[in-house]
Design a protein around this motif. Structure first.
Motif, PDB file in Angstrom:
ATOM      1  N   LEU A   1       0.627   6.919   2.380  1.00  0.00           N
ATOM      2  CA  LEU A   1       1.491   5.739   2.404  1.00  0.00           C
ATOM      3  C   LEU A   1       2.005   5.478   3.815  1.00  0.00           C
ATOM      4  CD1 LEU A   1       3.231   3.499   1.153  1.00  0.00           C
ATOM      5  CD2 LEU A   1       4.859   5.264   0.435  1.00  0.00           C
ATOM      6  N   ARG A   2       2.446   6.532   4.505  1.00  0.00           N
ATOM      7  CA  ARG A   2       2.938   6.363   5.875  1.00  0.00           C
ATOM      8  C   ARG A   2       1.836   5.852   6.797  1.00  0.00           C
ATOM      9  NH1 ARG A   2       5.292  11.375   4.740  1.00  0.00           N
ATOM     10  NH2 ARG A   2       3.726  12.471   5.987  1.00  0.00           N
ATOM     11  N   GLY A   3       0.645   6.415   6.658  1.00  0.00           N
ATOM     12  CA  GLY A   3      -0.463   5.978   7.505  1.00  0.00           C
ATOM     13  C   GLY A   3      -0.800   4.514   7.303  1.00  0.00           C
ATOM     14  N   TYR A   4      -0.884   4.106   6.043  1.00  0.00           N
ATOM     15  CA  TYR A   4      -1.148   2.700   5.736  1.00  0.00           C
ATOM     16  C   TYR A   4      -0.070   1.800   6.329  1.00  0.00           C
ATOM     17  CZ  TYR A   4      -4.840   3.507   2.185  1.00  0.00           C
ATOM     18  OH  TYR A   4      -5.997   3.815   1.526  1.00  0.00           O
ATOM     19  N   ARG A   5       1.178   2.154   6.055  1.00  0.00           N
ATOM     20  CA  ARG A   5       2.284   1.305   6.502  1.00  0.00           C
ATOM     21  C   ARG A   5       2.289   1.181   8.031  1.00  0.00           C
ATOM     22  NH1 ARG A   5       7.069  -0.110   4.052  1.00  0.00           N
ATOM     23  NH2 ARG A   5       6.930   1.537   2.454  1.00  0.00           N
ATOM     24  N   ASP A   6       2.110   2.300   8.714  1.00  0.00           N
ATOM     25  CA  ASP A   6       2.134   2.274  10.181  1.00  0.00           C
ATOM     26  C   ASP A   6       1.025   1.391  10.739  1.00  0.00           C
ATOM     27  OD1 ASP A   6       4.291   3.961  10.147  1.00  0.00           O
ATOM     28  OD2 ASP A   6       3.179   5.758  10.762  1.00  0.00           O
ATOM     29  N   ALA A   7      -0.164   1.473  10.134  1.00  0.00           N
ATOM     30  CA  ALA A   7      -1.290   0.677  10.629  1.00  0.00           C
ATOM     31  C   ALA A   7      -1.043  -0.814  10.424  1.00  0.00           C
ATOM     32  CB  ALA A   7      -2.579   1.093   9.928  1.00  0.00           C
ATOM     33  N   ILE A   8      -0.542  -1.170   9.251  1.00  0.00           N
ATOM     34  CA  ILE A   8      -0.300  -2.593   8.944  1.00  0.00           C
ATOM     35  C   ILE A   8       0.786  -3.158   9.857  1.00  0.00           C
ATOM     36  CG2 ILE A   8       0.506  -4.214   7.192  1.00  0.00           C
ATOM     37  CD1 ILE A   8      -2.359  -3.034   6.778  1.00  0.00           C
ATOM     38  N   GLU A   9       1.872  -2.401  10.009  1.00  0.00           N
ATOM     39  CA  GLU A   9       2.987  -2.898  10.815  1.00  0.00           C
ATOM     40  C   GLU A   9       2.640  -2.930  12.300  1.00  0.00           C
ATOM     41  OE1 GLU A   9       6.318  -0.525   9.607  1.00  0.00           O
ATOM     42  OE2 GLU A   9       6.587  -1.638   7.713  1.00  0.00           O
ATOM     43  N   ALA A  10       1.832  -1.957  12.759  1.00  0.00           N
ATOM     44  CA  ALA A  10       1.426  -1.949  14.167  1.00  0.00           C
ATOM     45  C   ALA A  10       0.550  -3.146  14.505  1.00  0.00           C
ATOM     46  CB  ALA A  10       0.685  -0.655  14.490  1.00  0.00           C
ATOM     47  N   ALA A  11      -0.150  -3.677  13.504  1.00  0.00           N
ATOM     48  CA  ALA A  11      -1.016  -4.843  13.714  1.00  0.00           C
ATOM     49  C   ALA A  11      -0.251  -6.153  13.563  1.00  0.00           C
ATOM     50  CB  ALA A  11      -2.174  -4.800  12.725  1.00  0.00           C
ATOM     51  N   GLY A  12       1.054  -6.066  13.357  1.00  0.00           N
ATOM     52  CA  GLY A  12       1.862  -7.274  13.188  1.00  0.00           C
ATOM     53  C   GLY A  12       1.903  -7.781  11.767  1.00  0.00           C
ATOM     54  N   GLY A  13       1.395  -6.983  10.833  1.00  0.00           N
ATOM     55  CA  GLY A  13       1.414  -7.377   9.428  1.00  0.00           C
ATOM     56  C   GLY A  13       2.692  -6.940   8.733  1.00  0.00           C
ATOM     57  N   GLN A  14       2.742  -7.190   7.445  1.00  0.00           N
ATOM     58  CA  GLN A  14       3.935  -6.874   6.670  1.00  0.00           C
ATOM     59  C   GLN A  14       3.535  -6.226   5.346  1.00  0.00           C
ATOM     60  OE1 GLN A  14       6.182 -10.290   5.444  1.00  0.00           O
ATOM     61  NE2 GLN A  14       7.846  -9.090   4.541  1.00  0.00           N
ATOM     62  N   VAL A  15       4.159  -5.112   5.025  1.00  0.00           N
ATOM     63  CA  VAL A  15       3.986  -4.496   3.713  1.00  0.00           C
ATOM     64  C   VAL A  15       4.996  -5.144   2.772  1.00  0.00           C
ATOM     65  CG1 VAL A  15       4.085  -2.370   2.370  1.00  0.00           C
ATOM     66  CG2 VAL A  15       3.156  -2.325   4.688  1.00  0.00           C
ATOM     67  N   LEU A  16       4.494  -5.948   1.866  1.00  0.00           N
ATOM     68  CA  LEU A  16       5.375  -6.689   0.970  1.00  0.00           C
ATOM     69  C   LEU A  16       6.073  -5.771  -0.018  1.00  0.00           C
ATOM     70  CD1 LEU A  16       3.018  -9.705   0.218  1.00  0.00           C
ATOM     71  CD2 LEU A  16       4.979  -9.661   1.790  1.00  0.00           C
ATOM     72  N   GLU A  17       5.337  -4.791  -0.533  1.00  0.00           N
ATOM     73  CA  GLU A  17       5.944  -3.834  -1.451  1.00  0.00           C
ATOM     74  C   GLU A  17       5.007  -2.662  -1.701  1.00  0.00           C
ATOM     75  OE1 GLU A  17       5.708  -5.207  -5.840  1.00  0.00           O
ATOM     76  OE2 GLU A  17       6.177  -7.011  -4.657  1.00  0.00           O
ATOM     77  N   VAL A  18       5.603  -1.601  -2.231  1.00  0.00           N
ATOM     78  CA  VAL A  18       4.861  -0.392  -2.599  1.00  0.00           C
ATOM     79  C   VAL A  18       5.035  -0.189  -4.099  1.00  0.00           C
ATOM     80  CG1 VAL A  18       4.695   2.118  -2.347  1.00  0.00           C
ATOM     81  CG2 VAL A  18       5.199   0.682  -0.342  1.00  0.00           C
ATOM     82  N   GLN A  19       3.921   0.016  -4.785  1.00  0.00           N
ATOM     83  CA  GLN A  19       3.945   0.244  -6.227  1.00  0.00           C
ATOM     84  C   GLN A  19       3.480   1.669  -6.514  1.00  0.00           C
ATOM     85  OE1 GLN A  19       4.596  -1.841  -8.899  1.00  0.00           O
ATOM     86  NE2 GLN A  19       4.893  -3.813  -7.887  1.00  0.00           N
ATOM     87  N   TYR A  20       4.361   2.510  -7.050  1.00  0.00           N
ATOM     88  CA  TYR A  20       3.980   3.871  -7.442  1.00  0.00           C
ATOM     89  C   TYR A  20       3.378   3.846  -8.844  1.00  0.00           C
ATOM     90  CZ  TYR A  20       6.385   5.956  -3.457  1.00  0.00           C
ATOM     91  OH  TYR A  20       6.758   6.320  -2.183  1.00  0.00           O
ATOM     92  N   THR A  21       2.244   4.536  -9.010  1.00  0.00           N
ATOM     93  CA  THR A  21       1.518   4.449 -10.285  1.00  0.00           C
ATOM     94  C   THR A  21       1.096   5.811 -10.853  1.00  0.00           C
ATOM     95  OG1 THR A  21      -0.604   4.227  -9.153  1.00  0.00           O
ATOM     96  CG2 THR A  21       0.601   2.190  -9.630  1.00  0.00           C
ATOM     97  N   ASP A  22       1.611   6.917 -10.269  1.00  0.00           N
ATOM     98  CA  ASP A  22       1.292   8.261 -10.769  1.00  0.00           C
ATOM     99  C   ASP A  22      -0.204   8.545 -10.787  1.00  0.00           C
ATOM    100  OD1 ASP A  22       3.992   8.846 -11.150  1.00  0.00           O
ATOM    101  OD2 ASP A  22       3.983   8.042 -13.185  1.00  0.00           O
ATOM    102  N   THR A  23      -0.957   7.887  -9.924  1.00  0.00           N
ATOM    103  CA  THR A  23      -2.424   7.994  -9.825  1.00  0.00           C
ATOM    104  C   THR A  23      -3.125   7.696 -11.144  1.00  0.00           C
ATOM    105  OG1 THR A  23      -2.549  10.386 -10.249  1.00  0.00           O
ATOM    106  CG2 THR A  23      -2.284   9.688  -7.957  1.00  0.00           C
ATOM    107  N   MET A  24      -2.522   6.863 -11.965  1.00  0.00           N
ATOM    108  CA  MET A  24      -3.117   6.490 -13.252  1.00  0.00           C
ATOM    109  C   MET A  24      -3.691   5.076 -13.154  1.00  0.00           C
ATOM    110  SD  MET A  24      -0.392   8.015 -16.004  1.00  0.00           S
ATOM    111  CE  MET A  24       0.000   9.765 -16.041  1.00  0.00           C
ATOM    112  N   PRO A  25      -4.984   4.904 -13.434  1.00  0.00           N
ATOM    113  CA  PRO A  25      -5.602   3.587 -13.311  1.00  0.00           C
ATOM    114  C   PRO A  25      -4.941   2.514 -14.158  1.00  0.00           C
ATOM    115  CG  PRO A  25      -7.298   5.265 -13.434  1.00  0.00           C
ATOM    116  CD  PRO A  25      -5.996   5.959 -13.714  1.00  0.00           C
ATOM    117  N   ASP A  26      -4.470   2.880 -15.356  1.00  0.00           N
ATOM    118  CA  ASP A  26      -3.831   1.850 -16.189  1.00  0.00           C
ATOM    119  C   ASP A  26      -2.533   1.366 -15.566  1.00  0.00           C
ATOM    120  OD1 ASP A  26      -2.661   4.337 -16.662  1.00  0.00           O
ATOM    121  OD2 ASP A  26      -2.197   3.912 -18.764  1.00  0.00           O
TER     122      ASP A  26
END
Length: 330
Positions: A181-206
């Motif tokens: 999560l940190r890696g993703y967020r850092d990459a998006i924000e460093a490129a001038g993008g925005q993380v709108l939200e984070v959804q935790y899903t317990d690694t369950m596809p449903d």
């Protein structure tokens, strides 16, 4: 090499090296011929994974390969029924640590804090696999540099678009998932993008599918990218997007993480854009290799990076060829 004469009776159901179709506690000795017990001048190493999926099947194959290549090493694999079968894994760890017939224990912890507590009084080498935990009893951690891997994947996403992004995360508090999560967020924000939200899903596809449905409802005009910390969740999100028929999501960049065959095939087909492949085979192999070095009294690095690779349309053929050469592609 210092060797020990031990007898090990395997518990559970003997599965194939890939543990196809198996759940719960499973084991095998990592030797050719499928022997159900190993007696001889050898080290016995137990590898306890989080669960069996595309990634951990590769980890298991690598660990088993080391055992098959070394006559003085027996490898036992154990797997809980699911990624959230916490009590099951706790019992496996406690049993392995208390078994005098097991020389070293390699653990991919479902819960890092509880695992650290369990190994606090360990009198044999303990190694962390895939997911790290903090303990002075831990010999080393063997796994993906998850934050850097996700950072590289996130950079690839940012190169494909100037993203407003949603991150579909896994188990909150899990060290591996939080690092990604940190890696993703850092990459998006460093490129001038925005993380709108984070959804935790317990690694369950449903739950990932439900999260993606909620994102489409909340952002009907689309988002530029959806980054998932695991392949199964990325595939679930891709299906929801397709089924929604929302044309505003037609060009959404979708990124998975693991390098499972189903996800790589989805990149090949165009339903996923990018997948971050863990080198699971190398991870399992290096973990057992490190355990043997510790048993021999050799020093090992505190962190052994098993590597990762960003897979896209440009290098997918080479990746598939490598998996086929290792027998990891059906």
């Amino acid at each position: 090499m210092k060797k020990k004469v031990l007898a090990m009776t395997l518990v559970g159901t003997l599965c194939t090296a890939m543990l196809a179709g198996c759940g719960g506690q499973t084991s095998t000795n990592g030797k050719a011929g499928g022997d159900t017990a190993a007696t001889g001048d050898a080290y016995n190493v137990t590898v306890i994974v989080k669960h069996t999926d595309g990634h951990f099947n590769k980890v298991i194959a690598g660990a088993m390969a080391y055992g098959k290549e070394h006559d003085n090493v027996n490898v036992e694999i154990q797997s809980p029924t699911s990624a959230t079968s916490y009590d099951e894994q706790v019992n496996m760890i406690e049993t392995a640590l208390g078994n005098p017939g097991i020389d070293a224990v390699v653990v991919a912890p479902q819960q890092s804090t509880s695992t650290a507590t369990l190994v606090a009084s360990a009198n044999k080498p303990v190694l962390a696999l895939d997911t790290d935990f903090t303990s002075d009893k831990k010999a080393c951690f063997v796994g993906t540099g998850n934050e850097d891997a996700a950072l590289n994947g996130g950079k690839a996403v940012a190169e494909a678009c100037k993203p407003t992004a949603v991150i579909i995360a896994g188990v909150q508090g899990d060290e591996t998932h939080e690092a990604r999560l940190r890696g993703y967020r850092d990459a998006i924000e460093a490129a001038g993008g925005q993380v709108l939200e984070v959804q935790y899903t317990d690694t369950m596809p449903d739950k990932a599918a439900a999260a993606m449905e909620a994102v489409i409802q909340k952002y009907p005009n689309g988002v530029d990218a959806v980054l998932s910390i695991a392949d199964d969740m990325a595939l679930a999100a891709a299906k929801v997007i397709k089924d929604s028929g929302n044309a505003n999501y037609a060009d959404t960049v979708l990124c998975g993480f693991d390098g499972n065959q189903s996800a790589v095939e989805a990149v090949e087909a165009g339903s996923l854009t990018i997948d971050i492949a863990q080198m699971g085979y190398d991870m399992g192999y290096k973990a057992v290799e490190a355990a043997v070095k510790v048993l021999d009294g050799d020093k090992v690095d505190s962190f052994i990076d098993s590597g990762s690779k960003v897979i896209d349309s440009g290098n997918i053929e080479d990746y598939i060829a490598d998996m086929k050469s290792k027998g990891l592609w059906e």
